[in-house]
Design a protein around this motif. Structure first.
Motif, PDB file in Angstrom:
ATOM      1  N   LEU A   6       9.152  24.787   6.235  1.00 58.04           N
ATOM      2  CA  LEU A   6      10.421  24.750   6.634  1.00 58.04           C
ATOM      3  C   LEU A   6      11.274  25.179   5.565  1.00 58.04           C
ATOM      4  CD1 LEU A   6       9.869  20.859   7.799  1.00 58.04           C
ATOM      5  CD2 LEU A   6      10.702  22.971   9.326  1.00 58.04           C
ATOM      6  N   LYS A   7      10.958  25.029   4.443  1.00 55.09           N
ATOM      7  CA  LYS A   7      11.907  25.572   3.204  1.00 55.09           C
ATOM      8  C   LYS A   7      10.853  26.237   2.172  1.00 55.09           C
ATOM      9  CE  LYS A   7      15.720  23.867   0.486  1.00 55.09           C
ATOM     10  NZ  LYS A   7      16.497  22.572   0.134  1.00 55.09           N
ATOM     11  N   PRO A   8      10.662  27.538   2.580  1.00 52.78           N
ATOM     12  CA  PRO A   8       9.546  28.058   1.780  1.00 52.78           C
ATOM     13  C   PRO A   8      10.104  28.373   0.391  1.00 52.78           C
ATOM     14  CG  PRO A   8       9.775  29.275   3.847  1.00 52.78           C
ATOM     15  CD  PRO A   8      11.051  28.081   3.763  1.00 52.78           C
ATOM     16  N   GLY A   9       9.104  28.254  -0.551  1.00 50.11           N
ATOM     17  CA  GLY A   9       9.704  28.207  -1.844  1.00 50.11           C
ATOM     18  C   GLY A   9      10.173  26.935  -2.507  1.00 50.11           C
ATOM     19  N   ASN A  10      10.629  26.019  -1.790  1.00 48.45           N
ATOM     20  CA  ASN A  10      10.967  24.739  -2.417  1.00 48.45           C
ATOM     21  C   ASN A  10      10.137  24.125  -3.391  1.00 48.45           C
ATOM     22  OD1 ASN A  10      10.200  21.879  -1.532  1.00 48.45           O
ATOM     23  ND2 ASN A  10       9.913  23.155   0.295  1.00 48.45           N
ATOM     24  N   LEU A  11      10.709  23.223  -4.319  1.00 45.87           N
ATOM     25  CA  LEU A  11       9.976  23.092  -5.388  1.00 45.87           C
ATOM     26  C   LEU A  11       9.140  21.720  -5.201  1.00 45.87           C
ATOM     27  CD1 LEU A  11      12.412  24.305  -8.323  1.00 45.87           C
ATOM     28  CD2 LEU A  11      10.371  25.390  -7.254  1.00 45.87           C
ATOM     29  N   MET A  12       9.137  21.099  -4.047  1.00 48.03           N
ATOM     30  CA  MET A  12       8.193  20.050  -3.820  1.00 48.03           C
ATOM     31  C   MET A  12       6.750  20.602  -3.605  1.00 48.03           C
ATOM     32  SD  MET A  12       8.835  17.111  -1.287  1.00 48.03           S
ATOM     33  CE  MET A  12       7.293  16.135  -0.181  1.00 48.03           C
ATOM     34  N   THR A  13       6.204  20.850  -4.679  1.00 52.43           N
ATOM     35  CA  THR A  13       4.991  21.769  -4.609  1.00 52.43           C
ATOM     36  C   THR A  13       3.574  20.956  -5.221  1.00 52.43           C
ATOM     37  OG1 THR A  13       5.395  22.770  -6.779  1.00 52.43           O
ATOM     38  CG2 THR A  13       5.817  23.908  -5.040  1.00 52.43           C
ATOM     39  N   GLY A  14       2.421  21.109  -4.851  1.00 54.39           N
ATOM     40  CA  GLY A  14       1.222  20.517  -5.240  1.00 54.39           C
ATOM     41  C   GLY A  14       1.306  19.158  -4.809  1.00 54.39           C
ATOM     42  N   ALA A  66       0.815  -1.125  -0.251  1.00 52.12           N
ATOM     43  CA  ALA A  66      -0.052   0.090   0.033  1.00 52.12           C
ATOM     44  C   ALA A  66       0.802   1.277   0.131  1.00 52.12           C
ATOM     45  CB  ALA A  66      -0.904   0.019   1.149  1.00 52.12           C
ATOM     46  N   ALA A  67       2.251   1.089   0.470  1.00 53.26           N
ATOM     47  CA  ALA A  67       2.923   2.411   0.849  1.00 53.26           C
ATOM     48  C   ALA A  67       3.424   2.735  -0.659  1.00 53.26           C
ATOM     49  CB  ALA A  67       3.950   2.084   1.923  1.00 53.26           C
ATOM     50  N   LEU A  68       3.775   1.671  -1.364  1.00 53.91           N
ATOM     51  CA  LEU A  68       4.477   1.609  -2.646  1.00 53.91           C
ATOM     52  C   LEU A  68       3.392   2.288  -3.638  1.00 53.91           C
ATOM     53  CD1 LEU A  68       7.348   1.311  -3.449  1.00 53.91           C
ATOM     54  CD2 LEU A  68       6.633  -0.896  -4.425  1.00 53.91           C
ATOM     55  N   GLN A  69       2.127   1.781  -3.364  1.00 55.17           N
ATOM     56  CA  GLN A  69       1.068   2.484  -4.230  1.00 55.17           C
ATOM     57  C   GLN A  69       0.810   3.972  -3.945  1.00 55.17           C
ATOM     58  OE1 GLN A  69      -2.417   0.117  -3.913  1.00 55.17           O
ATOM     59  NE2 GLN A  69      -1.659  -1.495  -5.232  1.00 55.17           N
ATOM     60  N   SER A  70       0.817   4.292  -2.696  1.00 53.86           N
ATOM     61  CA  SER A  70       0.742   5.763  -2.502  1.00 53.86           C
ATOM     62  C   SER A  70       1.984   6.562  -2.796  1.00 53.86           C
ATOM     63  CB  SER A  70       0.710   5.979  -0.961  1.00 53.86           C
ATOM     64  OG  SER A  70      -0.170   5.111  -0.392  1.00 53.86           O
ATOM     65  N   PHE A  71       3.192   5.923  -2.893  1.00 48.56           N
ATOM     66  CA  PHE A  71       4.325   6.599  -3.375  1.00 48.56           C
ATOM     67  C   PHE A  71       4.090   6.697  -4.900  1.00 48.56           C
ATOM     68  CE2 PHE A  71       8.490   7.168  -5.009  1.00 48.56           C
ATOM     69  CZ  PHE A  71       9.245   8.064  -4.156  1.00 48.56           C
ATOM     70  N   ASP A  72       3.595   5.644  -5.631  1.00 56.39           N
ATOM     71  CA  ASP A  72       3.602   5.930  -7.019  1.00 56.39           C
ATOM     72  C   ASP A  72       2.300   6.921  -7.374  1.00 56.39           C
ATOM     73  OD1 ASP A  72       5.367   3.986  -7.577  1.00 56.39           O
ATOM     74  OD2 ASP A  72       4.084   2.483  -7.959  1.00 56.39           O
ATOM     75  N   ARG A  73       1.404   6.949  -6.569  1.00 56.30           N
ATOM     76  CA  ARG A  73       0.423   7.942  -6.790  1.00 56.30           C
ATOM     77  C   ARG A  73       0.954   9.438  -6.450  1.00 56.30           C
ATOM     78  NH1 ARG A  73      -3.801   9.331  -3.571  1.00 56.30           N
ATOM     79  NH2 ARG A  73      -3.147   7.547  -2.062  1.00 56.30           N
ATOM     80  N   LEU A  74       1.908   9.613  -5.324  1.00 56.86           N
ATOM     81  CA  LEU A  74       1.712  11.157  -4.826  1.00 56.86           C
ATOM     82  C   LEU A  74       3.154  11.589  -5.058  1.00 56.86           C
ATOM     83  CD1 LEU A  74       0.111  10.692  -1.389  1.00 56.86           C
ATOM     84  CD2 LEU A  74      -0.913  11.718  -3.125  1.00 56.86           C
ATOM     85  N   CYS A  75       4.026  10.730  -5.482  1.00 54.21           N
ATOM     86  CA  CYS A  75       5.485  11.149  -5.344  1.00 54.21           C
ATOM     87  C   CYS A  75       6.374  10.683  -6.538  1.00 54.21           C
ATOM     88  CB  CYS A  75       6.334  10.443  -4.167  1.00 54.21           C
ATOM     89  SG  CYS A  75       5.377  10.458  -2.608  1.00 54.21           S
ATOM     90  N   SER A  76       5.890   9.829  -7.167  1.00 60.71           N
ATOM     91  CA  SER A  76       6.776   9.280  -8.386  1.00 60.71           C
ATOM     92  C   SER A  76       6.955  10.096  -9.569  1.00 60.71           C
ATOM     93  CB  SER A  76       6.365   7.993  -8.775  1.00 60.71           C
ATOM     94  OG  SER A  76       5.045   8.030  -9.242  1.00 60.71           O
ATOM     95  N   GLU A  77       6.062  11.329  -9.543  1.00 57.57           N
ATOM     96  CA  GLU A  77       6.307  12.238 -10.601  1.00 57.57           C
ATOM     97  C   GLU A  77       7.521  13.015 -10.578  1.00 57.57           C
ATOM     98  OE1 GLU A  77       3.270  15.134  -9.791  1.00 57.57           O
ATOM     99  OE2 GLU A  77       4.068  16.375 -11.276  1.00 57.57           O
ATOM    100  N   CYS A  78       7.875  13.055  -9.188  1.00 59.78           N
ATOM    101  CA  CYS A  78       9.108  13.934  -9.109  1.00 59.78           C
ATOM    102  C   CYS A  78      10.580  12.883  -8.518  1.00 59.78           C
ATOM    103  CB  CYS A  78       8.916  14.820  -8.229  1.00 59.78           C
ATOM    104  SG  CYS A  78       7.757  16.125  -8.495  1.00 59.78           S
ATOM    105  N   HIS A  79      10.052  11.837  -7.707  1.00 66.79           N
ATOM    106  CA  HIS A  79      10.903  11.126  -7.223  1.00 66.79           C
ATOM    107  C   HIS A  79      11.173   9.644  -7.670  1.00 66.79           C
ATOM    108  CE1 HIS A  79      11.515  14.093  -4.003  1.00 66.79           C
ATOM    109  NE2 HIS A  79      10.286  14.132  -3.716  1.00 66.79           N
ATOM    110  N   SER A  80      12.247   9.078  -7.771  1.00 66.23           N
ATOM    111  CA  SER A  80      12.490   7.550  -8.040  1.00 66.23           C
ATOM    112  C   SER A  80      13.037   7.066  -6.777  1.00 66.23           C
ATOM    113  CB  SER A  80      13.521   7.606  -9.074  1.00 66.23           C
ATOM    114  OG  SER A  80      14.174   6.138  -8.976  1.00 66.23           O
TER     115      SER A  80
END
Ligand code: HEC
Ligand SMILES: [Cu+2]
Length: 302
Positions: A274-282, A215-229
């Motif tokens: 914590l890091k205003p303006g950082n590009l981990m957005t949306g 389930a965790a990996l599924q959430s990662f794929d859905r929410l995070c994999s656009e930017c992270h590997s």
């Protein structure tokens, strides 16, 4: 991060030059003050005058020429020690790319695909390291003060700096060229290992992420994999740091937070503050259960 505590030949040459300049400046200061005191104490009637022409030629030409010539000789020597001269045996090659506001690290492999990581660079100690530096967006500055001078990370070109860490250890660095709002939170670290430790680290990084579907990996794929590997063998989109082996990193957000379970939780919930303006957005705010699962997934090796 003191440049006066050098840990390799390049930084040692720079530190030597610094001490030389300090010694020369002190010597000139002492001589000048002594002459001024001597002049002040002398009987005015017997005061000696220097002809204006002699002052201009001596003080305006000869002294600066001598000082600059001495500096040039030493500066060329120090600069030379930073050059990636061809023909040096045993050079290790690593690529570092500046992003707003993190460092992408790419390790070309003699056999097989390159490995990707971020914000921490692992190298063998005692070997010359050619760091190939580039930038994704704006000009950054790659700087590990105890190992060598600064080098600009310029979009569209690759600059190379040769460093060597004489001993195993951790060396801290920063971005040394103003690159936007979070320039101050763009730290990096270099870990120099003995050969066995280095090989072990790279093998661990490259080991296939034993990613049992979850389930965790599924959430990662859905929410995070656009930017992270999550796989060091895959760069992904390059929009965010590669998260393979994240548990081995000391910090999150390039020096913003300590990397432990609490830090990870805070980063995911509050990175924008914590890091205003950082590009981990949306990124939608994960619910509590998803957050737990993601923290467990990313903190795996801990
Ligand atoms: C829109 C792209 C994007 C998305 C989506 C995204 N991130 Fe990020 N992430 C980034 C960027 C960019 C950074 C680097 C921020 C910085 O340090 O300036 C980052 C940093 C991180 C870091 C710190 C890594 C390090 O080495 O410092 C972690 C952990 C992280 N993200 C986890 C996640 C998780 C988990 C998700 C999904 C819930 C996610 N991210 C979604 C872009 C993204
Ligand atoms: Cu920068």
């Amino acid at each position: 991060m003191s440049t006066l505590d050098p840990a390799g030949p390049a930084s040692a040459a720079i530190a030597r030059l610094w001490w030389l300049m300090l010694a020369a400046a002190l010597l000139i200061l002492i001589v000048t003050v002594a002459l001024a005191l001597y002049a002040a104490c002398r009987n005015p009637a017997r005061r000696m005058r220097i002809a204006p022409r002699a002052l201009i030629i001596g003080g305006g030409l000869i002294v600066p020429l001598a000082a600059l010539a001495a500096l040039l000789v030493h500066g060329i020597g120090a600069g030379h020690s930073l050059l990636p001269l061809p023909g040096t045996p045993g050079v290790y090659h690593v690529e570092v790319r500046g992003h707003q506001w993190w460092w992408e690290v790419r390790y070309p492999q003699a056999a097989g695909e390159p490995l990707y990581s971020a914000n921490e660079i692992h190298v063998p100690a005692g070997r010359p390291i050619d760091v190939h530096v580039s930038a994704e967006d704006v000009i950054h500055g790659f700087w590990l003060p105890r190992l060598g001078g600064k080098i600009d990370a310029v979009p569209g070109r690759t600059t190379v700096i040769r460093l060597r860490a004489d001993r195993a250890g951790v060396y801290h660095g920063v971005c040394a060229e103003f690159c936007g709002a979070q320039h101050a939170r763009m730290a990096l670290r270099l870990h120099a290992h003995d050969q066995a430790g280095f090989e072990a680290h790279m093998a661990k990084l490259g080991a296939a992420a034993a990613a049992a579907p979850s389930a965790a990996l599924q959430s990662f794929d859905r929410l995070c994999s656009e930017c992270h590997s999550l796989d060091a063998r895959q760069r992904g989109s390059g929009r965010g740091p590669n998260l393979a082996g994240l548990a081995d990193r000391a910090t999150l957000g390039a020096g913003t937070l300590r990397n432990d379970a609490a830090g990870l939780r805070r980063w995911l919930a509050e990175h924008a503050a914590l890091k205003p303006g950082n590009l981990m957005t949306g990124v939608p705010q994960p619910d509590a259960a998803t957050l737990d699962a993601l923290v467990a997934l990313l903190g795996d090796a801990r």
